[in-house]
Design a protein around this motif. Structure first.
Motif, PDB file in Angstrom:
ATOM      1  N   GLY A   1      71.249  55.627  34.663  1.00  0.00           N
ATOM      2  CA  GLY A   1      71.829  54.295  34.666  1.00  0.00           C
ATOM      3  C   GLY A   1      71.647  53.605  35.998  1.00  0.00           C
ATOM      4  O   GLY A   1      71.062  54.138  36.939  1.00  0.00           O
ATOM      5  N   ILE A   2      72.152  52.399  36.057  1.00  0.00           N
ATOM      6  CA  ILE A   2      72.122  51.563  37.254  1.00  0.00           C
ATOM      7  C   ILE A   2      73.493  51.688  37.894  1.00  0.00           C
ATOM      8  O   ILE A   2      74.511  51.540  37.219  1.00  0.00           O
ATOM      9  N   ARG A   3      73.522  51.944  39.201  1.00  0.00           N
ATOM     10  CA  ARG A   3      74.797  52.145  39.903  1.00  0.00           C
ATOM     11  C   ARG A   3      74.913  51.159  41.060  1.00  0.00           C
ATOM     12  O   ARG A   3      74.092  51.167  41.972  1.00  0.00           O
ATOM     13  N   GLY A   4      75.922  50.324  41.018  1.00  0.00           N
ATOM     14  CA  GLY A   4      76.192  49.390  42.107  1.00  0.00           C
ATOM     15  C   GLY A   4      75.479  48.060  41.917  1.00  0.00           C
ATOM     16  O   GLY A   4      74.478  47.946  41.208  1.00  0.00           O
ATOM     17  N   ILE A   5      76.018  47.060  42.576  1.00  0.00           N
ATOM     18  CA  ILE A   5      75.537  45.691  42.381  1.00  0.00           C
ATOM     19  C   ILE A   5      74.110  45.501  42.891  1.00  0.00           C
ATOM     20  O   ILE A   5      73.352  44.703  42.331  1.00  0.00           O
ATOM     21  N   ASP A   6      73.700  46.240  43.924  1.00  0.00           N
ATOM     22  CA  ASP A   6      72.331  46.079  44.429  1.00  0.00           C
ATOM     23  C   ASP A   6      71.307  46.580  43.419  1.00  0.00           C
ATOM     24  O   ASP A   6      70.285  45.926  43.182  1.00  0.00           O
ATOM     25  N   GLU A   7      71.556  47.742  42.798  1.00  0.00           N
ATOM     26  CA  GLU A   7      70.654  48.237  41.754  1.00  0.00           C
ATOM     27  C   GLU A   7      70.691  47.316  40.542  1.00  0.00           C
ATOM     28  O   GLU A   7      69.659  47.069  39.916  1.00  0.00           O
ATOM     29  N   TYR A   8      71.888  46.830  40.212  1.00  0.00           N
ATOM     30  CA  TYR A   8      72.032  45.905  39.090  1.00  0.00           C
ATOM     31  C   TYR A   8      71.171  44.657  39.327  1.00  0.00           C
ATOM     32  O   TYR A   8      70.404  44.239  38.461  1.00  0.00           O
ATOM     33  N   ARG A   9      71.273  44.099  40.529  1.00  0.00           N
ATOM     34  CA  ARG A   9      70.469  42.912  40.891  1.00  0.00           C
ATOM     35  C   ARG A   9      68.981  43.227  40.741  1.00  0.00           C
ATOM     36  O   ARG A   9      68.218  42.448  40.174  1.00  0.00           O
ATOM     37  N   GLY A  10      68.552  44.384  41.220  1.00  0.00           N
ATOM     38  CA  GLY A  10      67.151  44.761  41.194  1.00  0.00           C
ATOM     39  C   GLY A  10      66.590  45.023  39.809  1.00  0.00           C
ATOM     40  O   GLY A  10      65.370  45.007  39.610  1.00  0.00           O
ATOM     41  N   SER A  11      67.468  45.246  38.834  1.00  0.00           N
ATOM     42  CA  SER A  11      67.007  45.548  37.478  1.00  0.00           C
ATOM     43  C   SER A  11      66.586  44.302  36.700  1.00  0.00           C
ATOM     44  O   SER A  11      65.893  44.415  35.684  1.00  0.00           O
ATOM     45  N   TRP A  12      66.971  43.114  37.149  1.00  0.00           N
ATOM     46  CA  TRP A  12      66.775  41.908  36.352  1.00  0.00           C
ATOM     47  C   TRP A  12      65.412  41.226  36.456  1.00  0.00           C
ATOM     48  O   TRP A  12      64.955  40.639  35.461  1.00  0.00           O
ATOM     49  N   PRO A  13      64.695  41.234  37.574  1.00  0.00           N
ATOM     50  CA  PRO A  13      63.422  40.494  37.638  1.00  0.00           C
ATOM     51  C   PRO A  13      62.428  40.815  36.519  1.00  0.00           C
ATOM     52  O   PRO A  13      61.841  39.876  35.956  1.00  0.00           O
TER      53      PRO A  13
END
Length: 131
Positions: free
Chosen positions: A45-57
Motif C-alpha cells: 500500500g501507500i503510506r503517508g501523504i508524500d507517497e499518496y501525492r506521488g501515486s497520482w501523476p
C-alpha cells in the motif's frame, strides 16, 4: 450541515479533483499518515501523504486520455468521530466501457473527525477480477 452530508461533499469534491487532476484538492482533507491500498502496486500500500501525492501523476495522465472518473453510488455511515463510506465509480476509458459497461471501481474510505472536521485516514480502491 450534518456529518453524513459533510462526508458526502468531501468525497464528491475529492472525486471531482481526481477527475480534473487537481493534486492540491485531491490531497485536501487527507491525514498526513494516510494508508491507501490501490489497484497498482506497491502491495504494501501507500503510506503517508508524500507517497499518496506521488501515486497520482500516472493516474492523471490516464485521465488526460479521456478516462471517466465519476461516482455512481455512494453510501456513508458516520459516528461521532469515526466514519466510513463506500462508493462505486465509473473509472475507465470509453473503449473499456464498450467492452465491459458494468465495470466499476470499488472505493472504501475511512475517516476520523479531527478538531471538528473530517479527514480521510484510509482509502481502498479495487476492481473485480475478470476472466
Amino acid at each position: 450541515m450534518n456529518d453524513e452530508r459533510s462526508i458526502r461533499d468531501l468525497i464528491t469534491r475529492w472525486a471531482d479533483a481526481v477527475h480534473t487532476g487537481n493534486i492540491d484538492s485531491v490531497l485536501a482533507e487527507h491525514d498526513s499518515e494516510i494508508v491507501m491500498f490501490d489497484v497498482p502496486p506497491p502491495y504494501r500500500g501507500i503510506r503517508g501523504i508524500d507517497e499518496y501525492r506521488g501515486s497520482w501523476p500516472p493516474f492523471f495522465e490516464f485521465q488526460r486520455q479521456g478516462a471517466l472518473f465519476e461516482i455512481v453510488e455512494l453510501d456513508v455511515t458516520a459516528g461521532d468521530d469515526v466514519a466510513f463510506a463506500w462508493a462505486l465509480l465509473r473509472c475507465g476509458t470509453p473503449e473499456e466501457f464498450e467492452k465491459n459497461p458494468d465495470n466499476r471501481l470499488r472505493l472504501t474510505i475511512g475517516l476520523c473527525k479531527r478538531d471538528g472536521r473530517w479527514v480521510v485516514t484510509h482509502e481502498h480502491h479495487s476492481f473485480c477480477l475478470t476472466d
